[in-house]
Design a protein around this motif. Structure first.
Motif, PDB file in Angstrom:
ATOM      1  N   VAL A  69       0.860  -1.184   0.000  1.00 29.86           N
ATOM      2  CA  VAL A  69       0.000   0.000   0.000  1.00 29.86           C
ATOM      3  C   VAL A  69       0.893   1.230   0.000  1.00 29.86           C
ATOM      4  CG1 VAL A  69      -1.936  -1.114   1.159  1.00 29.86           C
ATOM      5  CG2 VAL A  69      -0.150  -0.059   2.523  1.00 29.86           C
ATOM      6  N   LYS A  70       0.367   2.329  -0.527  1.00 27.78           N
ATOM      7  CA  LYS A  70       1.138   3.560  -0.630  1.00 27.78           C
ATOM      8  C   LYS A  70       0.547   4.628   0.271  1.00 27.78           C
ATOM      9  CE  LYS A  70       2.632   2.812  -5.413  1.00 27.78           C
ATOM     10  NZ  LYS A  70       2.647   3.351  -6.797  1.00 27.78           N
ATOM     11  N   GLY A  71       1.390   5.454   0.808  1.00 27.22           N
ATOM     12  CA  GLY A  71       0.930   6.544   1.649  1.00 27.22           C
ATOM     13  C   GLY A  71       2.109   7.223   2.319  1.00 27.22           C
ATOM     14  N   SER A  72       1.846   8.321   2.954  1.00 26.60           N
ATOM     15  CA  SER A  72       2.889   9.069   3.648  1.00 26.60           C
ATOM     16  C   SER A  72       2.620   9.040   5.149  1.00 26.60           C
ATOM     17  CB  SER A  72       2.932  10.519   3.161  1.00 26.60           C
ATOM     18  OG  SER A  72       3.849  11.275   3.946  1.00 26.60           O
ATOM     19  N   LEU A  73       3.664   8.739   5.897  1.00 28.67           N
ATOM     20  CA  LEU A  73       3.534   8.740   7.354  1.00 28.67           C
ATOM     21  C   LEU A  73       3.746  10.129   7.945  1.00 28.67           C
ATOM     22  CD1 LEU A  73       5.265   5.454   8.588  1.00 28.67           C
ATOM     23  CD2 LEU A  73       2.882   6.098   8.820  1.00 28.67           C
ATOM     24  N   ASP A  74       4.148  11.080   7.129  1.00 28.31           N
ATOM     25  CA  ASP A  74       4.384  12.429   7.648  1.00 28.31           C
ATOM     26  C   ASP A  74       3.119  12.970   8.304  1.00 28.31           C
ATOM     27  OD1 ASP A  74       6.951  12.368   6.739  1.00 28.31           O
ATOM     28  OD2 ASP A  74       6.516  13.403   4.860  1.00 28.31           O
ATOM     29  N   VAL A  75       3.274  13.567   9.465  1.00 27.82           N
ATOM     30  CA  VAL A  75       2.148  14.142  10.191  1.00 27.82           C
ATOM     31  C   VAL A  75       1.812  15.498   9.562  1.00 27.82           C
ATOM     32  CG1 VAL A  75       1.298  14.926  12.434  1.00 27.82           C
ATOM     33  CG2 VAL A  75       2.898  13.007  12.298  1.00 27.82           C
ATOM     34  N   HIS A 248      -1.106   9.197  13.602  1.00 24.44           N
ATOM     35  CA  HIS A 248      -2.181   8.853  12.674  1.00 24.44           C
ATOM     36  C   HIS A 248      -3.309   8.114  13.384  1.00 24.44           C
ATOM     37  CE1 HIS A 248      -0.670  10.275   8.816  1.00 24.44           C
ATOM     38  NE2 HIS A 248       0.533   9.900   9.201  1.00 24.44           N
ATOM     39  N   LEU A 249      -2.979   7.246  14.332  1.00 22.37           N
ATOM     40  CA  LEU A 249      -4.026   6.595  15.127  1.00 22.37           C
ATOM     41  C   LEU A 249      -4.818   7.646  15.907  1.00 22.37           C
ATOM     42  CD1 LEU A 249      -2.274   3.405  16.565  1.00 22.37           C
ATOM     43  CD2 LEU A 249      -3.841   3.579  14.633  1.00 22.37           C
ATOM     44  N   ASN A 250      -4.100   8.629  16.422  1.00 20.33           N
ATOM     45  CA  ASN A 250      -4.741   9.714  17.164  1.00 20.33           C
ATOM     46  C   ASN A 250      -5.674  10.508  16.252  1.00 20.33           C
ATOM     47  OD1 ASN A 250      -4.680  12.667  18.365  1.00 20.33           O
ATOM     48  ND2 ASN A 250      -4.096  11.294  20.011  1.00 20.33           N
ATOM     49  N   ARG A 251      -5.240  10.765  15.035  1.00 20.43           N
ATOM     50  CA  ARG A 251      -6.061  11.492  14.062  1.00 20.43           C
ATOM     51  C   ARG A 251      -7.328  10.707  13.743  1.00 20.43           C
ATOM     52  NH1 ARG A 251      -6.773  10.691   8.954  1.00 20.43           N
ATOM     53  NH2 ARG A 251      -5.038   9.223   8.875  1.00 20.43           N
ATOM     54  N   VAL A 252      -7.196   9.382  13.626  1.00 19.52           N
ATOM     55  CA  VAL A 252      -8.365   8.543  13.349  1.00 19.52           C
ATOM     56  C   VAL A 252      -9.403   8.688  14.458  1.00 19.52           C
ATOM     57  CG1 VAL A 252      -9.158   6.151  13.197  1.00 19.52           C
ATOM     58  CG2 VAL A 252      -7.149   6.882  11.902  1.00 19.52           C
ATOM     59  N   GLU A 253      -8.948   8.738  15.714  1.00 23.58           N
ATOM     60  CA  GLU A 253      -9.879   8.877  16.836  1.00 23.58           C
ATOM     61  C   GLU A 253     -10.573  10.242  16.809  1.00 23.58           C
ATOM     62  OE1 GLU A 253     -10.921   6.581  18.967  1.00 23.58           O
ATOM     63  OE2 GLU A 253      -9.744   5.239  17.725  1.00 23.58           O
ATOM     64  N   ILE A 254      -9.833  11.277  16.439  1.00 20.72           N
ATOM     65  CA  ILE A 254     -10.446  12.614  16.320  1.00 20.72           C
ATOM     66  C   ILE A 254     -11.539  12.593  15.271  1.00 20.72           C
ATOM     67  CG2 ILE A 254     -10.028  15.013  15.657  1.00 20.72           C
ATOM     68  CD1 ILE A 254      -7.217  14.753  16.805  1.00 20.72           C
ATOM     69  N   GLU A 255     -11.252  12.002  14.122  1.00 22.00           N
ATOM     70  CA  GLU A 255     -12.231  11.962  13.037  1.00 22.00           C
ATOM     71  C   GLU A 255     -13.406  11.060  13.393  1.00 22.00           C
ATOM     72  OE1 GLU A 255      -9.984  10.822   9.621  1.00 22.00           O
ATOM     73  OE2 GLU A 255      -9.148  12.825   9.319  1.00 22.00           O
ATOM     74  N   ARG A 256     -13.161   9.999  14.153  1.00 20.34           N
ATOM     75  CA  ARG A 256     -14.249   9.100  14.550  1.00 20.34           C
ATOM     76  C   ARG A 256     -15.210   9.820  15.481  1.00 20.34           C
ATOM     77  NH1 ARG A 256     -15.488   6.134  18.850  1.00 20.34           N
ATOM     78  NH2 ARG A 256     -13.563   6.718  19.903  1.00 20.34           N
ATOM     79  N   LEU A 257     -14.662  10.599  16.421  1.00 25.15           N
ATOM     80  CA  LEU A 257     -15.518  11.334  17.353  1.00 25.15           C
ATOM     81  C   LEU A 257     -16.294  12.433  16.657  1.00 25.15           C
ATOM     82  CD1 LEU A 257     -13.315  11.740  20.561  1.00 25.15           C
ATOM     83  CD2 LEU A 257     -15.505  10.580  20.400  1.00 25.15           C
ATOM     84  N   ALA A 258     -15.599  13.203  15.834  1.00 25.92           N
ATOM     85  CA  ALA A 258     -16.217  14.375  15.211  1.00 25.92           C
ATOM     86  C   ALA A 258     -16.983  14.025  13.939  1.00 25.92           C
ATOM     87  CB  ALA A 258     -15.154  15.428  14.898  1.00 25.92           C
ATOM     88  N   GLY A 259     -16.660  12.887  13.339  1.00 26.71           N
ATOM     89  CA  GLY A 259     -17.336  12.526  12.101  1.00 26.71           C
ATOM     90  C   GLY A 259     -16.936  13.405  10.938  1.00 26.71           C
ATOM     91  N   VAL A 260     -15.714  13.933  10.974  1.00 30.00           N
ATOM     92  CA  VAL A 260     -15.254  14.823   9.909  1.00 30.00           C
ATOM     93  C   VAL A 260     -13.754  14.615   9.719  1.00 30.00           C
ATOM     94  CG1 VAL A 260     -14.874  16.707  11.543  1.00 30.00           C
ATOM     95  CG2 VAL A 260     -15.155  17.217   9.116  1.00 30.00           C
ATOM     96  N   ALA A 261     -13.292  14.686   8.489  1.00 30.07           N
ATOM     97  CA  ALA A 261     -11.868  14.541   8.200  1.00 30.07           C
ATOM     98  C   ALA A 261     -11.135  15.824   8.580  1.00 30.07           C
ATOM     99  CB  ALA A 261     -11.660  14.229   6.719  1.00 30.07           C
TER     100      ALA A 261
END
Length: 262
Positions: A69-75, A248-261
């Motif tokens: 898979v492709k992607g960037s780990l940069d925060v 990135h895991l932390n960002r996922v939790e923020i988006e899960r709570l808020a329902g917005v990217a």
């Protein structure tokens, strides 16, 4: 990257050993370091294969049709707008569930109160008088007694249910706002740490490693001192990767709570 670096180190040490400028022990340690990193890479390869299989399973595929898979780990560098995200919390399904229950309870209360109102009933008909063998039209109406207290208990129970739903929704919102605030602060901390590692710490360690390599080639540094500088760089790079992964895991939790990217 570590293996490529250690292969170069082993080659350099081998030259010095062959020239009699370094003991064979240095070469053995360099070879051991390289073999250890190759073993780590092999283990990681199995972990990657397992992760690809799990990812394919999430997409409903038993056999993956991809190998990477492709992607960037940069925060991301842009700051997180906490106030804008908090405004989206009201749309979270958990809060909406309690709000729906509150609205349902209000609907039941309205129905119960409507049923409790005095219902005037009108009736009319034809009645035959046996004594006179005559017919007459009769009419009347009735009003239920005690209508003021009708369904009072039911209304009180539904009001309590409505209040509980409202309180649960508010409590859920408060908890989620607290969680969201903690996640955002952690994400900001990861942003600062990544910037420090990439812009300051790792470049300095890389410069120190180059100087250590020069000193080793000139016979001013021992292999252990050079090897120590190498380990410092590898540890710093691994720390950066781990930090980016957690961000990135932390960002996922923020988006899960808020329902917005973000």
């Amino acid at each position: 990257d570590a293996i490529t670096q250690l292969e170069r180190v082993q080659s350099e040490v081998a030259k010095r050993v062959k020239a009699g400028a370094a003991p064979h022990a240095d070469l053995y340690r360099a070879q051991a370091n390289l073999a250890e990193k190759k073993l780590v890479l092999n283990d990681v390869g199995y972990e990657i294969d397992s992760a690809i299989q799990n990812l394919a399973a999430q997409w409903g595929e038993f056999q993956p049709d991809f190998a990477a898979v492709k992607g960037s780990l940069d925060v991301p560098e842009q700051p997180v707008n906490l106030f804008a995200i908090r405004e989206r919390l009201a749309q979270n399904p958990n809060i909406q569930l309690f709000l729906s229950e509150e609205r349902l309870a209000q609907s039941k209360i309205d129905v119960a109160r409507a049923e409790a109102k005095a219902l005037w009933r009108f009736n009319a008909g034809v009645r035959r008088h046996e004594a006179t063998n005559d017919y007459g039209v009769v009419a009347g109406f009735s009003v239920p007694l005690g209508s003021r207290d009708r369904n009072k208990g039911k209304v009180m129970a539904l009001s309590a249910e409505q209040a509980a739903s409202r309180a649960n929704a508010e409590a859920m919102r408060v908890r989620m706002e607290a969680q969201l605030s903690n996640y955002v602060r952690s994400f900001e901390r990861y942003q600062d740490s990544e910037a420090a590692l990439k812009q300051d710490i790792i470049p300095r360690i890389e410069r120190a490693l180059k100087e250590a390599e020069k000193a080793y080639k000139l016979g001013k540094y021992s292999f252990e001192e050079w090897n120590s500088a190498q380990r410092e760089l590898l540890v710093a790079q691994a720390t950066l990767l781990d930090l980016q992964f957690k961000a990135h895991l932390n960002r996922v939790e923020i988006e899960r709570l808020a329902g917005v990217a973000i």
